[in-house]
Design a protein around this motif. Sequence first.
Motif, PDB file in Angstrom:
ATOM      1  N   MET A   1     -53.248 -30.165   3.988  1.00  0.00           N
ATOM      2  CA  MET A   1     -52.464 -28.971   3.701  1.00  0.00           C
ATOM      3  C   MET A   1     -52.926 -27.869   4.659  1.00  0.00           C
ATOM      4  SD  MET A   1     -51.976 -26.767   0.170  1.00  0.00           S
ATOM      5  CE  MET A   1     -51.653 -28.109  -0.913  1.00  0.00           C
ATOM      6  N   SER A   2     -51.955 -27.272   5.342  1.00  0.00           N
ATOM      7  CA  SER A   2     -52.298 -26.222   6.301  1.00  0.00           C
ATOM      8  C   SER A   2     -52.594 -24.916   5.574  1.00  0.00           C
ATOM      9  CB  SER A   2     -51.149 -26.031   7.288  1.00  0.00           C
ATOM     10  OG  SER A   2     -50.059 -25.438   6.624  1.00  0.00           O
ATOM     11  N   VAL A   3     -53.108 -23.968   6.319  1.00  0.00           N
ATOM     12  CA  VAL A   3     -53.441 -22.663   5.757  1.00  0.00           C
ATOM     13  C   VAL A   3     -52.182 -21.954   5.256  1.00  0.00           C
ATOM     14  CG1 VAL A   3     -54.409 -20.394   6.296  1.00  0.00           C
ATOM     15  CG2 VAL A   3     -55.499 -22.447   7.188  1.00  0.00           C
ATOM     16  N   VAL A   4     -51.088 -22.049   6.018  1.00  0.00           N
ATOM     17  CA  VAL A   4     -49.828 -21.408   5.628  1.00  0.00           C
ATOM     18  C   VAL A   4     -49.326 -22.001   4.321  1.00  0.00           C
ATOM     19  CG1 VAL A   4     -47.410 -21.065   6.289  1.00  0.00           C
ATOM     20  CG2 VAL A   4     -49.214 -20.842   7.999  1.00  0.00           C
ATOM     21  N   SER A   5     -49.359 -23.323   4.226  1.00  0.00           N
ATOM     22  CA  SER A   5     -48.912 -24.001   3.016  1.00  0.00           C
ATOM     23  C   SER A   5     -49.784 -23.599   1.816  1.00  0.00           C
ATOM     24  CB  SER A   5     -48.957 -25.508   3.225  1.00  0.00           C
ATOM     25  OG  SER A   5     -48.547 -26.174   2.069  1.00  0.00           O
ATOM     26  N   LEU A   6     -51.087 -23.516   2.042  1.00  0.00           N
ATOM     27  CA  LEU A   6     -52.001 -23.125   0.962  1.00  0.00           C
ATOM     28  C   LEU A   6     -51.729 -21.694   0.499  1.00  0.00           C
ATOM     29  CD1 LEU A   6     -54.464 -23.822  -0.791  1.00  0.00           C
ATOM     30  CD2 LEU A   6     -55.904 -22.933   1.044  1.00  0.00           C
ATOM     31  N   VAL A   7     -51.547 -20.802   1.450  1.00  0.00           N
ATOM     32  CA  VAL A   7     -51.276 -19.402   1.103  1.00  0.00           C
ATOM     33  C   VAL A   7     -49.955 -19.289   0.346  1.00  0.00           C
ATOM     34  CG1 VAL A   7     -50.729 -17.122   2.061  1.00  0.00           C
ATOM     35  CG2 VAL A   7     -52.671 -18.422   2.947  1.00  0.00           C
ATOM     36  N   LEU A   8     -48.912 -19.949   0.828  1.00  0.00           N
ATOM     37  CA  LEU A   8     -47.617 -19.926   0.144  1.00  0.00           C
ATOM     38  C   LEU A   8     -47.727 -20.483  -1.274  1.00  0.00           C
ATOM     39  CD1 LEU A   8     -45.067 -20.999   2.895  1.00  0.00           C
ATOM     40  CD2 LEU A   8     -45.241 -18.790   1.775  1.00  0.00           C
ATOM     41  N   THR A   9     -48.487 -21.565  -1.427  1.00  0.00           N
ATOM     42  CA  THR A   9     -48.655 -22.183  -2.741  1.00  0.00           C
ATOM     43  C   THR A   9     -49.372 -21.234  -3.700  1.00  0.00           C
ATOM     44  OG1 THR A   9     -48.723 -24.376  -1.737  1.00  0.00           O
ATOM     45  CG2 THR A   9     -49.611 -24.168  -3.967  1.00  0.00           C
ATOM     46  N   VAL A  10     -50.436 -20.615  -3.230  1.00  0.00           N
ATOM     47  CA  VAL A  10     -51.193 -19.694  -4.091  1.00  0.00           C
ATOM     48  C   VAL A  10     -50.337 -18.486  -4.477  1.00  0.00           C
ATOM     49  CG1 VAL A  10     -53.167 -18.126  -4.151  1.00  0.00           C
ATOM     50  CG2 VAL A  10     -53.443 -20.436  -3.254  1.00  0.00           C
ATOM     51  N   VAL A  11     -49.642 -17.917  -3.511  1.00  0.00           N
ATOM     52  CA  VAL A  11     -48.800 -16.757  -3.795  1.00  0.00           C
ATOM     53  C   VAL A  11     -47.681 -17.143  -4.771  1.00  0.00           C
ATOM     54  CG1 VAL A  11     -47.179 -15.101  -2.789  1.00  0.00           C
ATOM     55  CG2 VAL A  11     -49.350 -15.566  -1.653  1.00  0.00           C
ATOM     56  N   ALA A  12     -47.066 -18.291  -4.549  1.00  0.00           N
ATOM     57  CA  ALA A  12     -45.996 -18.747  -5.439  1.00  0.00           C
ATOM     58  C   ALA A  12     -46.521 -18.956  -6.854  1.00  0.00           C
ATOM     59  CB  ALA A  12     -45.370 -20.030  -4.899  1.00  0.00           C
ATOM     60  N   MET A  13     -47.685 -19.585  -6.989  1.00  0.00           N
ATOM     61  CA  MET A  13     -48.267 -19.825  -8.325  1.00  0.00           C
ATOM     62  C   MET A  13     -48.555 -18.501  -9.034  1.00  0.00           C
ATOM     63  SD  MET A  13     -48.542 -23.105  -8.835  1.00  0.00           S
ATOM     64  CE  MET A  13     -49.869 -23.432  -9.949  1.00  0.00           C
ATOM     65  N   VAL A  14     -49.114 -17.543  -8.305  1.00  0.00           N
ATOM     66  CA  VAL A  14     -49.416 -16.239  -8.917  1.00  0.00           C
ATOM     67  C   VAL A  14     -48.126 -15.565  -9.374  1.00  0.00           C
ATOM     68  CG1 VAL A  14     -50.256 -13.910  -8.410  1.00  0.00           C
ATOM     69  CG2 VAL A  14     -51.589 -15.893  -7.707  1.00  0.00           C
ATOM     70  N   GLN A  15     -47.096 -15.608  -8.544  1.00  0.00           N
ATOM     71  CA  GLN A  15     -45.825 -14.985  -8.918  1.00  0.00           C
ATOM     72  C   GLN A  15     -45.182 -15.698 -10.100  1.00  0.00           C
ATOM     73  OE1 GLN A  15     -43.093 -14.498  -5.711  1.00  0.00           O
ATOM     74  NE2 GLN A  15     -44.287 -12.858  -4.762  1.00  0.00           N
ATOM     75  N   ILE A  16     -45.230 -17.017 -10.098  1.00  0.00           N
ATOM     76  CA  ILE A  16     -44.635 -17.771 -11.212  1.00  0.00           C
ATOM     77  C   ILE A  16     -45.328 -17.417 -12.518  1.00  0.00           C
ATOM     78  CG2 ILE A  16     -44.356 -20.074 -12.203  1.00  0.00           C
ATOM     79  CD1 ILE A  16     -44.022 -21.093  -9.275  1.00  0.00           C
ATOM     80  N   LEU A  17     -46.636 -17.330 -12.488  1.00  0.00           N
ATOM     81  CA  LEU A  17     -47.381 -17.031 -13.714  1.00  0.00           C
ATOM     82  C   LEU A  17     -47.252 -15.571 -14.144  1.00  0.00           C
ATOM     83  CD1 LEU A  17     -50.576 -19.136 -12.988  1.00  0.00           C
ATOM     84  CD2 LEU A  17     -48.779 -19.630 -14.660  1.00  0.00           C
TER      85      LEU A  17
END
Length: 124
Positions: A1-17
């Motif tokens: 998993m690239s850094v961009v993918s990781l950042v997008l995933t973390v941001v998306a999870m925070v927003q979803i929650l």
Amino acid sequence: MSVVSLVLTVVAMVQILSTEEKHIRNLPRIAWLLLVLFVPLAGSLAWFFAGRPPAAGRVARSQGAGSQFPEYDRPGRAAAANPEKDAEFLRRVRARAEEQRRRYEEQKRREQQEPPEPGSPPAV
């Protein structure tokens, strides 16, 4: 998993929650969480384009606007747009109220002077 993918995933999870359930679009919260967890890059992009609330809703909630009627929150909505027309309107309202009051008092005076007709219900 690239850094961009990781950042997008973390941001998306925070927003979803952190987004209220009623504002999440297209899927329930748990479905968005599973999608982002199992397909991180595609799930995150899908969340940003199809799941999160529209930008206007996010801005209104972040500013604490609790009204469901945005026209009430418009700055300066209570200010008269044309003071001359406003004064004329108020003058007509007062005149109409005075006329209604005068007619009501006349009617009450007539009712007190005239005896009730036989068989009619008593005046309240």
